[in-house]
Design an enzyme around this catalytic site. Structure first.
Site, PDB file in Angstrom:
ATOM      1  N   ILE A  88      -5.563  62.355  20.916  1.00 21.33           N
ATOM      2  CA  ILE A  88      -6.828  62.713  21.554  1.00 21.33           C
ATOM      3  C   ILE A  88      -7.556  61.434  21.961  1.00 21.33           C
ATOM      4  O   ILE A  88      -7.709  60.517  21.151  1.00 21.33           O
ATOM      5  CB  ILE A  88      -7.680  63.568  20.601  1.00 21.33           C
ATOM      6  CG1 ILE A  88      -6.899  64.841  20.233  1.00 21.33           C
ATOM      7  CG2 ILE A  88      -9.030  63.910  21.234  1.00 21.33           C
ATOM      8  CD1 ILE A  88      -7.478  65.630  19.094  1.00 21.33           C
ATOM      9  N   HIS A  94      -6.634  52.503  22.716  1.00 25.44           N
ATOM     10  CA  HIS A  94      -5.607  52.883  21.745  1.00 25.44           C
ATOM     11  C   HIS A  94      -4.844  54.134  22.198  1.00 25.44           C
ATOM     12  O   HIS A  94      -3.624  54.215  22.061  1.00 25.44           O
ATOM     13  CB  HIS A  94      -6.259  53.111  20.376  1.00 25.44           C
ATOM     14  CG  HIS A  94      -5.300  53.429  19.288  1.00 25.44           C
ATOM     15  ND1 HIS A  94      -4.469  52.485  18.734  1.00 25.44           N
ATOM     16  CD2 HIS A  94      -5.028  54.597  18.648  1.00 25.44           C
ATOM     17  CE1 HIS A  94      -3.734  53.050  17.802  1.00 25.44           C
ATOM     18  NE2 HIS A  94      -4.049  54.340  17.731  1.00 25.44           N
TER      19      HIS A  94
END
Length: 165
Positions: A88, A94
């Site tokens: 998510i 990241h």
């Protein structure tokens, strides 16, 4: 004469399947696993705790999916491997790194081993989107199970056809 090759969903008893599940975002991945197992069970796969037909491996996160998937595929014990994860988007890059490396790694396992690997990693912007795909509106885990049955069957058909020629 042109040959047409297709997999089916009805010959599940001949398949040995591994499922690799990322523990990170387990609220989502647990639901994906439940949907996947439900599909497999309804198509004749023994999903009981003492099954000789199915194994489930848990990994910390999506980044770790490729190495465990590769280890299982190389073992020669499985006709198909299903990967389940949920990445998510957050406020940092990241997300992009994890998604890129997990998807490249999982795809390479299939190409390098000849074992079909089902890419069941959700990549969403929000937790709500992930939950919608894991059970609120529909459960993509079911679809990943169905894809595994079809690909496992198709590969058996192809191997049989190419060895006969």
């Amino acid at each position: 004469m042109m040959a047409t090759y297709e997999g089916c969903y009805t010959d599940a008893q001949a398949l040995r399947i591994a499922v690799v599940v990322a523990r990170f975002n387990d609220l989502v991945t647990g639901k994906l696993l439940s949907g996947c197992l439900d599909c497999l069970a309804r198509h004749g796969v023994d999903t009981s705790s003492n099954s000789e037909q199915l194994d489930v491996a848990w990994v910390p996160g999506a980044f770790e999916l490729p190495i465990v998937t590769q280890t299982l595929a190389l073992s020669g014990q499985y006709q198909v491997v299903i990967t389940l994860g949920a990445v998510i988007r957050g406020d940092t890059p990241h997300f992009d790194v994890v998604v890129a490396e997990a998807s490249k790694g999982i795809a390479s396992v299939s190409r390098e081993t000849g074992v079909p690997v089902i890419f069941g990693v959700l990549t969403t912007d929000t937790m709500q989107q992930a939950l919608e795909r894991a059970g609120i509106k529909s459960n993509l885990g079911w679809s990943y199970g169905l894809q595994a049955l079809e690909m496992g069957s198709l590969m058996a058909v192809l191997r049989s056809a190419t060895s006969a020629s």
